[in-house]
Design an enzyme around this catalytic site. Structure first.
Site, PDB file in Angstrom:
ATOM      1  N   TRP A 198      62.339  70.583  39.893  1.00 19.75           N
ATOM      2  CA  TRP A 198      61.690  71.864  39.617  1.00 19.75           C
ATOM      3  C   TRP A 198      60.221  71.731  39.148  1.00 19.75           C
ATOM      4  CZ3 TRP A 198      65.433  75.103  35.911  1.00 19.75           C
ATOM      5  CH2 TRP A 198      66.632  75.468  36.638  1.00 19.75           C
TER       6      TRP A 198
ATOM      7  N   LYS B   3      61.364  75.500  43.187  1.00 14.85           N
ATOM      8  CA  LYS B   3      62.288  74.496  43.619  1.00 14.85           C
ATOM      9  C   LYS B   3      61.903  73.577  44.771  1.00 14.85           C
ATOM     10  CE  LYS B   3      65.791  77.063  40.851  1.00 14.85           C
ATOM     11  NZ  LYS B   3      66.046  78.580  41.023  1.00 14.85           N
TER      12      LYS B   3
ATOM     13  N   GLU C  94      64.037  92.212  23.930  1.00 16.45           N
ATOM     14  CA  GLU C  94      65.109  91.897  23.450  1.00 16.45           C
ATOM     15  C   GLU C  94      65.432  91.216  22.097  1.00 16.45           C
ATOM     16  OE1 GLU C  94      64.256  91.377  26.559  1.00 16.45           O
ATOM     17  OE2 GLU C  94      65.935  91.711  27.936  1.00 16.45           O
TER      18      GLU C  94
ATOM     19  N   THR D  75      62.701  97.283  28.513  1.00 14.94           N
ATOM     20  CA  THR D  75      62.293  96.128  29.269  1.00 14.94           C
ATOM     21  C   THR D  75      61.415  96.587  30.302  1.00 14.94           C
ATOM     22  OG1 THR D  75      63.989  95.829  30.547  1.00 14.94           O
ATOM     23  CG2 THR D  75      64.035  94.751  28.254  1.00 14.94           C
TER      24      THR D  75
HETATM   25  P1  ADP Z   1      59.245  92.358  30.213  1.00 15.98           P
HETATM   26  O1  ADP Z   1      57.793  91.616  30.466  1.00 15.98           O
HETATM   27  O2  ADP Z   1      60.304  91.937  31.158  1.00 15.98           O
HETATM   28  O3  ADP Z   1      59.141  93.636  29.459  1.00 15.98           O
HETATM   29  P2  ADP Z   1      59.200  90.853  27.502  1.00 15.98           P
HETATM   30  O4  ADP Z   1      57.691  91.590  27.571  1.00 15.98           O
HETATM   31  O5  ADP Z   1      60.130  91.357  26.758  1.00 15.98           O
HETATM   32  O6  ADP Z   1      59.594  91.391  29.096  1.00 15.98           O
HETATM   33  O7  ADP Z   1      58.752  89.570  27.938  1.00 15.98           O
HETATM   34  C1  ADP Z   1      59.305  88.568  27.560  1.00 15.98           C
HETATM   35  C2  ADP Z   1      59.363  87.324  28.405  1.00 15.98           C
HETATM   36  O8  ADP Z   1      57.711  87.092  28.831  1.00 15.98           O
HETATM   37  C3  ADP Z   1      60.076  86.083  28.065  1.00 15.98           C
HETATM   38  O9  ADP Z   1      61.144  86.078  28.310  1.00 15.98           O
HETATM   39  C4  ADP Z   1      59.175  85.036  28.636  1.00 15.98           C
HETATM   40  O10 ADP Z   1      59.255  84.752  29.952  1.00 15.98           O
HETATM   41  C5  ADP Z   1      57.674  85.577  28.627  1.00 15.98           C
HETATM   42  N1  ADP Z   1      56.895  85.095  27.615  1.00 15.98           N
HETATM   43  C6  ADP Z   1      56.641  85.611  26.646  1.00 15.98           C
HETATM   44  N2  ADP Z   1      55.888  84.956  25.479  1.00 15.98           N
HETATM   45  C7  ADP Z   1      55.619  83.874  26.400  1.00 15.98           C
HETATM   46  C8  ADP Z   1      54.833  82.553  26.099  1.00 15.98           C
HETATM   47  N3  ADP Z   1      54.238  82.566  24.811  1.00 15.98           N
HETATM   48  N4  ADP Z   1      54.772  81.402  27.078  1.00 15.98           N
HETATM   49  C9  ADP Z   1      55.389  81.891  28.219  1.00 15.98           C
HETATM   50  N5  ADP Z   1      56.251  82.954  28.438  1.00 15.98           N
HETATM   51  C10 ADP Z   1      56.050  83.805  27.562  1.00 15.98           C
END
Ligand code: ADP
Length: 548
Positions: A450, A445, A333, A188
């Site tokens: 929210w 918030k 994940e 991640t």
């Molecule tokens: P990171 O950016 O921490 O590496 P990921 O690439 O795994 O994480 O991103 C996952 C997160 O991205 C999700 O938990 C969510 O918050 C956000 N996300 C992914 N797709 C969408 C979407 N279509 N709309 C809004 N948020 C999204």
């Protein structure tokens, strides 16, 4: 006594995908724009042979089952060969995001204990700088041929990818082993704390590859020409390298050339029908196409996800360019696909405006994963499209734990354990369509209520003068937090703070309208192309909202 099924059984292994593609779509092309600047093309049959040779080369270098093969590479055929050559031979493919801070890359390489690091020439200076810190790496491999190898390098015994592959005879049979064996690791991006590794298995990857190709997901077929803009260094390019082999489609790999012009040219010359990427890439591509009065001649569908796709972008792609946008949600994940917004037959009976609103949501789960929204006490909330809560998921391609962590991240839903808390806040409607309202840490918030930063950004992005917008929480003495809108204007566009705020009138409840607007020349993005809210909040932490 139960009667056992009497069918052939073989483990679900990643090698079976490329074996299938080589045998049944052997001539179907994989076209790559190389770091060296030229175009390379060959078929799935050639890719499989070279992946086998690479497996032999890894063995010759002393790699043993379970060893991690790190990559710092763009989308290209050599990266694809590493995907299959490593996982297929019981090694673990560890794709590293080169856009992370160098210290993070070193941390990740050490955490995963990579034995080998393969890298595109673009990253030679980075690897030279990090090499002394990468204690576990025994071999550094430059993904190029002899002619392009650096004349000298601070890395002792730098190996040449093409020489390694060409030295082998390909007389190698993909081994059979337990389908639950690790196939790959992706970290991640670690926006909070150190990055954490998600370890995928052959089984989880294969099941994800099947599901991702389904009509209600990416709808990939042997008739498609697929260009993954989403990088192979981030959650396996959303599984496209695997689903592509499964359906036997043509793949087009853009290498490092991700600007609007290069992408557009590749879309046209290679007749791309389907693509996938985060919203920020489409900003660049659309800008280029618009500025030059161009149209797409073969491009028909795209999956957009990774962060919320602004409805305005969806509308432009659909109405001005005839490109169907499939909004998707997922995370590292979960390999990463969770939901996609494809309408069901029941929704197709709804008025057009409601259908459009459904398409703007993140969509329905695909078989193989399940989801729920829960309150802070872990009670499931109704699917009414209004009750928002913590989004929980579980399924065949959702992690049970992080690499090297002994504690379980899983939580209970209505007392039943085994759910992964995504950190997202969402609603689910009666059609099973999920909508992300925010990441729990980005929600604003205000006086106990929210405000969704995504809602505010979507409205701002619909203004014709706005190139990009981010809504963040700004401290407020009375309301605790109030929304502050950070805006990048389109080049030469005129827009005042007052005009921007007036644009929210009638589009959202009055109390949710941002308190202030600041104009900037650039919004910071994370290594995966998302708006860096944390940095923005930091940057504007001493910003005084009007009246405070
Ligand atoms: P990171 O950016 O921490 O590496 P990921 O690439 O795994 O994480 O991103 C996952 C997160 O991205 C999700 O938990 C969510 O918050 C956000 N996300 C992914 N797709 C969408 C979407 N279509 N709309 C809004 N948020 C999204």
């Amino acid at each position: 006594m139960a009667l056992m099924g009497q069918m052939m059984a073989s483990p679900l292994l990643i090698s079976s995908l490329i074996k299938h593609a080589a045998r049944h779509s052997g001539e179907t092309e994989i076209v790559s724009k190389r770091v060296e600047g030229d175009i390379h093309r060959y078929g799935w049959r050639d890719a499989e042979l070279r992946a086998r040779k690479l497996a032999q080369a890894f063995a010759r270098l002393g790699c043993r089952p379970g060893d991690r093969i790190g990559t710092l590479a763009w989308n290209g055929y050599r990266h694809l060969e590493i995907y299959y050559g490593s996982s297929g031979s019981e090694l673990v493919c560890h794709t590293i995001n080169p856009r992370l801070f160098p210290e993070q890359i070193a941390w990740i390489g050490n955490d995963a204990q990579d034995s080998v690091l393969c890298f595109d020439l673009t990253f030679l200076p980075l690897v030279e700088r990090l090499a002394p810190q990468l204690k576990s790496v025994r071999h550094f491999i430059a993904m190029t041929d002899r002619a392009h190898m650096p004349a000298e390098s601070s890395i002792a015994n730098l190996l040449c990818y093409e020489e390694l592959v060409e030295a082998e005879d390909g007389n190698y049979a993909w081994p059979d082993f337990d389908e639950n064996t690790a196939s790959s690791i992706c970290y991640t991006s670690g926006t909070t704390g150190n990055p954490k590794g998600a370890v995928y298995s052959h089984r989880s990857t294969l099941l994800h590859a099947f599901a991702a190709a389904l009509p209600d997901a990416m709808d990939c077929s042997a008739r498609d020409v697929v260009l993954p803009v989403v990088p192979m260094f981030h959650v396996n390019a959303w599984g496209i390298p695997y689903s592509g082999a499964l359906v036997g489609c043509k793949l087009v790999m853009p290498g490092p050339y991700l600007d609007g012009k290069s992408l557009y040219e590749l879309f046209e010359t290679e007749k791309v029908s389907f693509s996938a990427g985060v919203p920020t890439v489409w900003l660049g591509l659309l800008n280029y196409v618009k500025a030059n009065g161009l149209k797409f001649s073969t491009f028909k569908r795209t999956v957009i996800g990774g962060s919320a796709c602004p409805p305005a972008m969806m509308k432009t792609l659909q109405e001005d360019y005839g490109v169907e946008v499939i909004h998707a949600w997922g995370m590292t994940e979960m390999s990463p696909l969770g939901t996609l917004a494809k309408l069901t037959s029941r929704q197709l009976e709804l008025p057009a405006e409601q259908q459009q609103r459904a398409l703007e949501k993140q969509g329905k789960v695909i078989y193989g994963v399940d989801m729920a929204v829960a309150d802070d006490e872990g009670r499931e909330l109704p699917w009414d499209g209004a009750s928002s809560g913590n989004l929980l998921v579980r399924g065949h391609w959702v992690i049970a734990r992080y690499f090297g962590h002994t504690d379980s991240p899983l939580v209970a839903l209505d007392g039943r354990p085994g759910w992964f808390p995504t950190g997202d806040v969402a609603t689910i409607d009666e059609y099973g369509f999920m909508q992300i309202t925010d990441r729990s840490k980005d929600v604003i918030k205000s006086g106990g209520e929210w405000i969704s930063s995504i809602d505010l950004e979507n409205i701002a992005m619909a203004h014709p003068a706005v190139f990009e917008a981010a809504a963040i929480a700004s401290p407020h003495p009375k309301w605790d937090e109030r929304p502050l809108l950070v805006v990048v204007k389109k080049p030469d566009a005129e827009l005042t703070r007052e005009q921007m705020l007036a644009f929210f009138d009638g589009r959202i409840a009055k109390w949710q309208i941002p308190d202030d607007v600041v104009f900037v020349t650039e919004i910071p993005h994370t290594a995966t192309g998302k708006i860096q809210k944390l940095r923005l909040r930091e940057q504007f932490k001493s910003h005084r909202l009007p009246g405070t």
